[in-house]
Design an enzyme around this catalytic site. Structure first.
Site, short mmCIF file in Angstrom:
data_model
loop_
_atom_site.label_atom_id
_atom_site.label_comp_id
_atom_site.label_asym_id
_atom_site.label_seq_id
_atom_site.Cartn_x
_atom_site.Cartn_y
_atom_site.Cartn_z
CB THR A 1 -0.87 0.08 1.20
OG1 THR A 1 -0.20 -0.20 2.34
CG2 THR A 1 -1.81 -1.11 1.34
CD GLU B 1 -4.86 -2.08 2.74
OE1 GLU B 1 -5.33 -1.98 1.98
OE2 GLU B 1 -3.93 -1.67 3.79
P1 ADP Z 1 -3.56 3.19 -1.21
O1 ADP Z 1 -2.60 2.42 -1.65
O2 ADP Z 1 -3.66 4.65 -1.82
O3 ADP Z 1 -4.07 2.89 0.15
P2 ADP Z 1 -6.18 1.94 -1.94
O4 ADP Z 1 -6.79 1.58 -3.11
O5 ADP Z 1 -5.66 0.54 -1.22
O6 ADP Z 1 -4.63 2.61 -2.32
O7 ADP Z 1 -6.97 2.56 -1.20
C1 ADP Z 1 -7.98 2.54 -0.46
C2 ADP Z 1 -8.79 3.59 0.35
O8 ADP Z 1 -9.32 4.27 -0.89
C3 ADP Z 1 -9.93 3.05 0.70
O9 ADP Z 1 -9.89 2.61 2.15
C4 ADP Z 1 -10.71 4.45 0.71
O10 ADP Z 1 -10.59 5.41 1.63
C5 ADP Z 1 -10.45 5.00 -0.69
N1 ADP Z 1 -11.60 4.77 -1.68
C6 ADP Z 1 -11.41 3.84 -2.66
N2 ADP Z 1 -12.18 3.58 -3.50
C7 ADP Z 1 -13.27 4.63 -3.17
C8 ADP Z 1 -14.50 5.31 -3.43
N3 ADP Z 1 -15.06 4.89 -4.59
N4 ADP Z 1 -15.08 6.39 -2.65
C9 ADP Z 1 -14.12 6.76 -1.77
N5 ADP Z 1 -13.04 6.42 -1.30
C10 ADP Z 1 -12.30 5.22 -1.99
#
Ligand code: ADP
Length: 542
Positions: A185, A330
């Site tokens: 992440t 995750e």
């Molecule tokens: P990173 O590596 O930046 O953490 P992730 O894709 O794992 O990338 O991030 C997950 C987070 O992204 C989620 O916990 C949420 O906060 C945000 N997220 C993902 N999809 C959405 C969505 N459709 N609307 C709002 N927030 C989102």
């Protein structure tokens, strides 16, 4: 008494074998790093993945070894995805947009034995090579004609490795719980943490992605994943596409509106997936040039909240259905999808948009609940909000090498770090990241709500809302926004626009216009940076 059913392991090799045998001619089209459009198919991908497995075995790669990739979406990356996992090693996708120190940290933490690298990222590796402790060699993803001069040691040419093999190789059969791929992440705080997927979790997740109310992928689709393969396995699309025999269209390094639009039209793309920032660029280009989509009928928007104005443009102006999806690295990553239910058919457009704007309902396989700070479950009434917890067979049980300690509670629930509501129909709506909510005089203001409304204001392209310290209220919202070029929109216009939908106490205390907002390596607003930059900002109300 146990059932009398064959216990065949769910392995990633079965996905590409299935595609090669049953959809062998289906095309994989890539905008190559070298320049031209490249065409291959599932039969070739499987064959070349086998050749790569033969080559890696000769280089000493063993079961469970981690192999890094620094690459765009393209056919060679797809061959590596299948080849490395199917032979029993672990495909570790590294996000090239991270800082060099983070890339070094990740490759060392994962103990990558080899790193596959697209031409674009060779300089990036050259800059950090002296700090990479366990890497035995680098495979440059090109042919002999395009091999660069490089200061990297133990360099191999991808095509030369493949040409030396005959592909006479059977994918090994092993425990479906074996690790298949690894993705860190991006970690806006602390060091990045590794999420280690298994063959079983990947195959189960693929079934879910293919379902109609998942992403609804089938063999008539031509899919363009703009979401990178180094970001949560491109939301599982490469595996799901093989499972269903869908055509894949890979954009390579060119993710601007024009390049994406041209590929969509040339390859008659039906489905695409990406973060809102990418769609902003695409819609901008399409609008400026007065174009239409001739084949695309749906798009998946996720990674950050899809603003209502964007959903309205896709659905209302272009007839492209939007699936607003939520998940995280995750979670493999799919958690919820925002499709409408049968009973919504007769609602007004306005009511439908309000539902589509929510992050959606859980797909089968993922359980959700919201809890307060004491861990008490909150009602599913669409009003109460709480920390969002998840569990299921494709959700992490702990980070690689136990970084961050135990991350699931005794009942298996994982805390997403998101704050959300769940309505009686099961639609979940993210109100914020727990660290981004603005705590104003005992009330919580959702930064996401304000951002969504702000980008609906004519002339506003992008907006970030952060908490700024306030002597009386603790914290108050500050909007930092980007305007359309030469648009006369003012701070007063924006606040006036927000008054239509927000309560008075939720309105921002100030608005700052900037040329550009900072983003994380995965395209999200980098709020830590903004909070840092504006920590001493004097609000006019303070
Ligand atoms: P990173 O590596 O930046 O953490 P992730 O894709 O794992 O990338 O991030 C997950 C987070 O992204 C989620 O916990 C949420 O906060 C945000 N997220 C993902 N999809 C959405 C969505 N459709 N609307 C709002 N927030 C989102």
């Amino acid at each position: 008494m146990l059932g009398l059913v064959q216990d065949r392991p769910l392995l990633i090799s079965s996905l590409i074998e299935y595609a090669a045998l049953n959809h062998g001619d289906v095309e994989i089209v890539s905008r190559s790093v070298e320049g031209p459009i490249h065409r291959t198919n599932y039969r070739e991908v499987n064959l070349r993945a086998k050749k790569m497995a033969q080559a890696l075995t000769k280089l000493g790669v063993e079961f469970g070894d981690r192999i890094g990739t620094l690459a765009w979406n393209g056919y060679r990356h797809l061959e590596i995805y299948f080849g490395i996992s199917a032979m029993g090693s672990v495909c570790h996708t590294i996000n090239p947009r991270l800082f060099p120190e983070q890339i070094t940290y990740i490759a060392n933490h994962a103990e990558d034995k080899f790193i596959f690298v697209d031409l674009t990222f060779v300089p990036l590796l050259e800059a950090v090579k002296d700090h990479l402790t366990g890497v035995k060699g680098f495979v440059i993803m090109t042919d002999e004609a395009h091999m660069p001069e490089t200061s990297l040691d133990n360099v191999y040419c991808y095509e030369t490795l493949i040409e030396a093999e005959d592909g006479n190789y059977e994918w090994p059969v092993f425990d479906e719980n074996s690790a298949s791929s690894l993705c860190y992440t991006s970690g806006t705080t602390g060091n990045p943490k590794g999420v280690l997927y298994s063959h079983r979790s990947t195959v189960l997740h693929s079934f879910c992605v293919c379902t109609t109310d998942g992403l609804g992928i089938g063999n008539r689709d031509s899919i363009l994943p703009v979401v990178p393969m180094f970001h949560a396995n491109a939301w599982g699309i490469p595996y799901a596409a093989a499972m269903s025999g869908a055509k894949m269209v890979m954009p390579g390094s060119q993710m601007d509106g024009q390049s994406i639009y041209e590929l969509m039209e040339q390859e008659q793309v039906t489905l695409s997936a990406g973060v809102p920032t990418v769609w902003l660029m695409l819609l901008g280009y399409v609008k400026e040039n007065n174009l239409r989509f001739s084949s695309m009928n749906r798009t998946v928007i996720g990674g950050s909240a899809a603003p209502r104005s964007m959903i309205e443009t896709f659905v209302g102006e272009y007839g492209v259905e939007v699936c607003h999806a939520w998940g995280m690295t995750e979670m493999s990553p799919l958690g919820t999808t925002g499709n409408l239910l049968k009973k919504h058919e007769n609602l007004s457009d306005d009511e439908k948009y309000a539902i589509r704007q929510k992050q959606g309902r859980t797909v089968y396989g993922v359980e959700l609940k919201i809890v307060d700070d004491e861990g008490a479950e909150q009602p599913r009434d669409g009003v109460a909000f709480g920390r969002l917890l998840v569990r299921g067979p494709w959700i992490t049980s702990g980070y690689f090498k136990h970084e961050g300690g135990d991350v699931v509670d005794a009942d298996g629930w994982f805390d997403t770090g998101d704050v959300a509501t769940i309505d009686p129909d099961g639609y979940m709506q993210i109100t914020d990241r727990s660290k981004d909510v603005i705590k104003s005089g005992g009330e919580w203001i959702s930064s996401i709500d304000v951002e969504n409304e702000a980008v609906g204001c004519p002339g506003i392209v992008e907006a970030a809302v952060i908490a700024v310290p306030h002597p009386k209220w603790d914290e108050r919202p500050l909007v930092i926004a980007v305007k359309e070029k030469d648009h006369p929109v003012t701070k007063e216009d924006l606040v006036h626009h927000l008054e239509n939908s927000l309560a008075k106490w939720q309105l921002p205390d100030d608005v700052v216009f900037v040329d550009e907002l900072p983003h994380t390596a995965t395209g999200k607003l980098l709020k830590t940076k903004l909070r840092d930059e504006y920590k001493d900002y004097k609000l006019p109300t303070a």
